[in-house]
Design a protein around this motif. Structure first.
Motif, mmCIF file in Angstrom:
data_model
loop_
_atom_site.group_PDB
_atom_site.id
_atom_site.type_symbol
_atom_site.label_atom_id
_atom_site.label_comp_id
_atom_site.label_asym_id
_atom_site.label_seq_id
_atom_site.Cartn_x
_atom_site.Cartn_y
_atom_site.Cartn_z
ATOM 1 N N ALA B 87 4.476 3.037 -3.298
ATOM 2 C CA ALA B 87 5.313 2.364 -2.308
ATOM 3 C C ALA B 87 6.020 3.414 -1.476
ATOM 4 N N GLU B 88 6.795 2.936 -0.501
ATOM 5 C CA GLU B 88 7.685 3.813 0.251
ATOM 6 C C GLU B 88 9.122 3.506 -0.158
ATOM 7 N N TYR B 89 9.879 4.544 -0.416
ATOM 8 C CA TYR B 89 11.239 4.413 -0.948
ATOM 9 C C TYR B 89 12.241 4.953 0.071
ATOM 10 N N PHE B 90 13.268 4.141 0.336
ATOM 11 C CA PHE B 90 14.294 4.512 1.313
ATOM 12 C C PHE B 90 15.667 4.553 0.654
ATOM 13 N N CYS B 91 16.367 5.647 0.881
ATOM 14 C CA CYS B 91 17.765 5.749 0.480
ATOM 15 C C CYS B 91 18.616 5.301 1.675
ATOM 16 N N ALA B 92 19.730 4.627 1.417
ATOM 17 C CA ALA B 92 20.596 4.153 2.510
ATOM 18 C C ALA B 92 22.054 4.219 2.083
ATOM 19 N N VAL B 93 22.912 4.429 3.068
ATOM 20 C CA VAL B 93 24.340 4.623 2.797
ATOM 21 C C VAL B 93 25.154 3.867 3.839
ATOM 22 N N ASN B 94 26.286 3.292 3.412
ATOM 23 C CA ASN B 94 27.256 2.813 4.389
ATOM 24 C C ASN B 94 28.660 3.091 3.885
ATOM 25 N N ARG B 95 29.607 2.962 4.784
ATOM 26 C CA ARG B 95 31.006 3.182 4.429
ATOM 27 C C ARG B 95 31.540 1.946 3.734
ATOM 28 N N ARG B 96 32.435 2.172 2.824
ATOM 29 C CA ARG B 96 33.067 1.037 2.159
ATOM 30 C C ARG B 96 34.363 0.686 2.878
ATOM 31 N N ASN B 97 34.709 -0.613 2.776
ATOM 32 C CA ASN B 97 36.003 -1.079 3.280
ATOM 33 C C ASN B 97 36.157 -0.963 4.784
ATOM 34 N N THR B 98 35.091 -1.104 5.511
ATOM 35 C CA THR B 98 35.208 -1.201 6.956
ATOM 36 C C THR B 98 34.916 -2.636 7.358
ATOM 37 N N GLY B 99 35.167 -2.940 8.619
ATOM 38 C CA GLY B 99 34.992 -4.316 9.067
ATOM 39 C C GLY B 99 33.551 -4.766 9.084
ATOM 40 N N PHE B 100 32.621 -3.839 9.167
ATOM 41 C CA PHE B 100 31.219 -4.221 9.137
ATOM 42 C C PHE B 100 30.470 -3.186 8.329
ATOM 43 N N GLN B 101 29.249 -3.490 8.002
ATOM 44 C CA GLN B 101 28.532 -2.685 7.017
ATOM 45 C C GLN B 101 27.294 -2.042 7.601
ATOM 46 N N LYS B 102 27.482 -1.112 8.548
ATOM 47 C CA LYS B 102 26.338 -0.453 9.168
ATOM 48 C C LYS B 102 25.650 0.418 8.134
ATOM 49 N N LEU B 103 24.411 0.116 7.890
ATOM 50 C CA LEU B 103 23.629 0.829 6.889
ATOM 51 C C LEU B 103 22.799 1.902 7.583
ATOM 52 N N VAL B 104 22.896 3.133 7.083
ATOM 53 C CA VAL B 104 22.112 4.244 7.628
ATOM 54 C C VAL B 104 21.029 4.604 6.616
ATOM 55 N N PHE B 105 19.787 4.592 7.076
ATOM 56 C CA PHE B 105 18.645 4.855 6.192
ATOM 57 C C PHE B 105 18.153 6.285 6.343
ATOM 58 N N GLY B 106 17.595 6.814 5.254
ATOM 59 C CA GLY B 106 16.842 8.053 5.326
ATOM 60 C C GLY B 106 15.457 7.784 5.888
ATOM 61 N N THR B 107 14.672 8.853 6.013
ATOM 62 C CA THR B 107 13.351 8.729 6.633
ATOM 63 C C THR B 107 12.297 8.198 5.673
ATOM 64 N N GLY B 108 12.625 8.100 4.407
ATOM 65 C CA GLY B 108 11.691 7.511 3.452
ATOM 66 C C GLY B 108 10.837 8.530 2.735
ATOM 67 N N THR B 109 10.391 8.168 1.542
ATOM 68 C CA THR B 109 9.446 8.972 0.761
ATOM 69 C C THR B 109 8.292 8.070 0.354
ATOM 70 N N ARG B 110 7.103 8.501 0.719
ATOM 71 C CA ARG B 110 5.908 7.746 0.322
ATOM 72 C C ARG B 110 5.434 8.264 -1.024
ATOM 73 N N LEU B 111 5.395 7.366 -2.008
ATOM 74 C CA LEU B 111 4.937 7.729 -3.354
ATOM 75 C C LEU B 111 3.555 7.142 -3.587
ATOM 76 N N LEU B 112 2.650 7.986 -4.002
ATOM 77 C CA LEU B 112 1.310 7.531 -4.387
ATOM 78 C C LEU B 112 1.119 7.876 -5.848
ATOM 79 N N VAL B 113 0.850 6.850 -6.649
ATOM 80 C CA VAL B 113 0.612 7.065 -8.072
ATOM 81 C C VAL B 113 -0.872 6.831 -8.337
ATOM 82 N N SER B 114 -1.517 7.858 -8.831
ATOM 83 C CA SER B 114 -2.950 7.721 -9.099
ATOM 84 C C SER B 114 -3.170 7.278 -10.543
ATOM 85 N N PRO B 115 -4.129 6.375 -10.747
ATOM 86 C CA PRO B 115 -4.345 5.823 -12.094
ATOM 87 C C PRO B 115 -4.980 6.844 -13.023
#
Lengths: 116, 115
Positions: B87-115
């Motif tokens: 899958a592709e995995y994204f980390c995201a962060v927002n500030r706490r205790n503000t009037g709105f919750q703007k979420l900022v994402f990282g660029t993502g990591t693509r994980l490939l698991v081979s059987p």
């Protein structure tokens, strides 16, 4: 529980044309978000609604993008005129809107836009 | 402005290998931290989140993440990956205790698991 619905799923247009995307959030969710995800990048927030009011549109290119959320439920995002750099996946998300930034956002399938 | 860095853009592992995906953020205030995952052909969905309390957070499907405030990090881990974790995995962060919750994402990591 029904998820976030978006349409269309795919759209191909030529530059300078206009396009509109539609989003229906999860029932009861007060907050609705539109994100732009360019290939190889993470989603970037374009606009956030709390009910039918805008709370953040700081990253929305307002000369060409517009969005509305009439009656605090469905939302549309429009681009007019489109540019090549608008090619991206447009994601809609919704959340309960409980405040403090701790909400889980639920995402729709996205609309993949290609501008030729 | 807030930013989120995910250092590994692509990761390839064999089944049963251990996983650690890095995430660092730039904001110095109180934050909420999230990991979202997108499986092939599916929507982005929440894997786990941290607000306060125990810095080791457990999520779905055996994933966990540790918040290290001094390092501004929130790394994702899983002791033994499965093919279905591809899958592709994204980390995201927002500030706490503000009037709105703007979420900022990282660029993502693509994980490939081979059987």
């Amino acid at each position: 529980e029904a998820g976030v619905a978006q349409s269309p799923r795919y759209k191909i247009i030529e530059k300078r044309q206009s396009v509109a995307f539609w989003c229906n959030p999860i029932s009861g969710h007060a907050t609705l978000y539109w994100y732009q995800q360019i290939l190889g990048q993470g989603p970037k927030l374009l606009i956030q609604f709390q009910n039918n009011g805008v709370v953040d549109d700081s990253q929305l290119p307002k000369d060409r993008f517009s969005a509305e959320r009439l009656k605090g439920v469905d939302s549309t995002l429009k681009i007019q005129p489109a540019k090549l750099e608008d090619s991206a996946v447009y994601l809609c998300a919704s959340s309960l809107g409980g405040g403090r930034g701790t909400d889980t956002q639920y995402f729709g399938p996205g609309t993949r836009l290609t501008v030729l | 402005a807030q930013s989120v860095s995910q250092h590994n853009h692509h990761v390839i592992l064999s089944e049963a290998a251990s996983l650690e995906l890095g995430c660092n953020y730039s904001y110095g205030g109180t934050v909420n931290l999230f990991w979202y995952v997108q499986y092939p052909g599916q929507h982005l969905q929440l894997l786990l989140k941290y607000f306060s309390g125990d810095p080791l957070v457990k999520g779905i499907k055996g994933f966990e993440a540790e918040f290290i405030k001094s390092k501004f990090s929130f790394n994702l881990r899983k002791p033994s990956v499965q093919w279905s974790d591809t899958a592709e995995y994204f980390c995201a962060v927002n500030r706490r205790n503000t009037g709105f919750q703007k979420l900022v994402f990282g660029t993502g990591t693509r994980l490939l698991v081979s059987p």
